[in-house]
Structure formats: C-alpha cells, structure tokens
Design a protein around this motif. Sequence first.
Motif: not given
Ligand code: SAH
Length: 339
Positions: A59, A97-98, A128, A130, A150-151, A173, A222-224, A263, A296, A299
Amino acid sequence: MAAGKNPSDSALAAIVSSPDFDGELSSLADRKRREVYSDEVYLRGLIEISSYCRNNCYYCGLRAGNANALRYRLSKDEILEVCKEGYGLGFRTFVLQGGEDPSFTDSFICDVVSSIKKLYPDCAVTLSIGERDYSSYKAFFDAGADRYLLRHETADEKHYRMLHPESMSLQKRKECLFALKEIGYQVGSGFMVGSPYQTVDNIVADLRFLQLLSPDMIGIGPFVSHWSTPFKDFENGSALLTVRLVSVLRLLFPHSLIPATTSLATIGEEYRKKALISGANVIMPNLTPLKVRKKYELYNRKLSSSLESAQAVEQIKAMLTDIGYRAASSRGDVKRPDN
Ligand code: SAH
Ligand code: SF4
C-alpha cells in the motif's frame, strides 16, 4: 454504545457497517474525552527522517520496490535543526518517523535521541521507524526515547498476507509491539481504514487486538492509494467511517491518545475537525524540512502544507479554539487510569 462497556462483536460490526456520520456517537465520545483530557489537544512535531525503506508493503509509496519514489535521509544536524525550530514554535514532542532505513544504525538513532533529550529535556521523543530487535528498542529507550508508534495494520492473518509480502509477518509485528510495552515505552498502534480487501470482521478483529495490547496511542487513518504501488487502482478508505471509528476507539479506550491523522485531512480538511469533535485529542503537524517534505510520499497528494504544517501553528491554535478546544503546551503524556 456506552463508554467503558465491552460491546459484542455484532454490536461493533453494526456500528462499523454504517458509512454515515453518527452525531450521537460523536458527542458521546467527546464527552468521554473531555472527562479524561478536558479540552486539551496535544500537538506533535512530525519529522520524517528518511524516505528509504527496505520493506515492500503493497500500500505504501515508500516501498523498496517503488522505483519512482524520491529518496532522502536527514542528517543528525538537520534533525536537530528542525527540533530547534519546532521548540521555538512551541512543540514539546518530536516524532521521528521514517521507512525502515538500514543506514540508520542503532548508534545513530541513540545519538540523535540523546542529543534531542539533552538539548530539550522538557520534550518527549517518539520513534516510528518500524520493526527492530528487542535490543535495539531497549537501546533507544535507554537513550531517552519515550514513545513508539508501530501500527499493527491488520490483526487478521489472511488480511495481513494480502497487504504485505512473505518477508513480513503479523507475528513479528505483534512481538515488536509487546516488546515495546515490556521495555516501558508509551506504545501506539493502529490500522488503516478501508485498506484493500478489509472486511467489517477485520475491523472488529483490529479492535479486539487493540483491547489485548492496550496501547497508549491509537492511530487510524483511511487508506489512500498511491499511484506507483500494486494498490494504485483501489478506492480510498472512507473518511466518515474513520471518524466513526475514532469515536468507537475513544469509548473503548477512554485514556488513549488518538490523533486526527494526516491521511484523514488529506481526504478533506473538514474531516480533521470532525475527528477532533468526535474523540480525537492529538494532531501531528509536519516539521520535516521543506526541501524534502514532498518526497515523503506515503500516498497520493499527502497533505503537508496549510494546517498540516508545523509552521502554521498559530492557525492550528485558532482552528482549535474555533471548534471549542485548546492547544496544550505540555508534552501531552498519556493519562493512564491508575495515574
Ligand atoms: N515505516 C514505519 C513508519 C512509516 S509508515 C512503519 O511502517 O511503521 C507510517 C504509517 O503510514 C503506516 O503504519 C501505515 O499505516 C501508513 N500508510 C502507509 N501507506 C499508506 C497509505 N497508502 N494510505 C494510508 N496510510 C498509509
Ligand atoms: Fe516501509 Fe512503513 Fe511504508 Fe511499509 S509502511 S513500506 S515499513 S515506510
């Protein structure tokens, strides 16, 4: 849905199945957040320290396989420089974050963290970056890091496989998240709303996993879709469902720190406010140096200007006052029930 109660799976599924804004749910959540956190909103300065990533989450625009991604990494001096600017602007938490950038060794991260803490002892540092080994997480904590985001992304094994390549695992995870808790961090987790193939049951499983983990911070957005990823043709997640879920989270986790995420605001500026009046109590304006900020790109059209920019702190404060809240000047630590 009453606060403090544990609703059944089917009750949660019913809330998650409806796509509309629920005014009653929103005010219930707002009442709860005011009981615990009053009208304070915590501001975090977000510093995106590297756009390099060794992973390939399907994603994400920073995935290693995205040859179109623009890469950069900040030096220690550049990070300290933006902390200085952020401190001047009033920020008392810096979120580093990175992507999972192998060039960032443990000693580099420890050095950066301890330097920030030495210069700004009244600030919290959130990492944040990873998945890492227990020993690395421990070293960062000992160097002064206070919090870690860390999601878990999705708590369902099958769904996790649809979002990530074989090299990653939900098991790993989860191990990371429990390790972070054990070490003593304030831990944040969360998931995307409307990620490809996500079902209502998946979201219920996400809420159940969060209940098991009992995190201090919960980030959902939201996913974007991103134009140069395998998921480029998928629809964006629903902003209103995200807002609904913010309320559900506030009622299930009255003490947690819940951001109105970037997002969400990227889908529409109005949703930032909707999340804030529905239980969210954190915003994370962007402090990344302007010369690299656009690179950065997690999305499409990721917001990093106007109210998403740390430099707009006065406008952000005015917006908060306008909707009945107050920007806090403290570090904004979690208020645990036993505190
Ligand atoms: N690399 C680290 C931090 C950067 S990504 C990690 O993955 O934990 C941070 C967050 O961005 C991720 O946890 C993810 O939930 C979110 N993310 C990544 N791609 C995305 C997308 N296309 N739409 C919405 N959120 C996104
Ligand atoms: Fe890397 Fe994080 Fe993006 Fe996954 S979500 S590719 S780990 S930056």
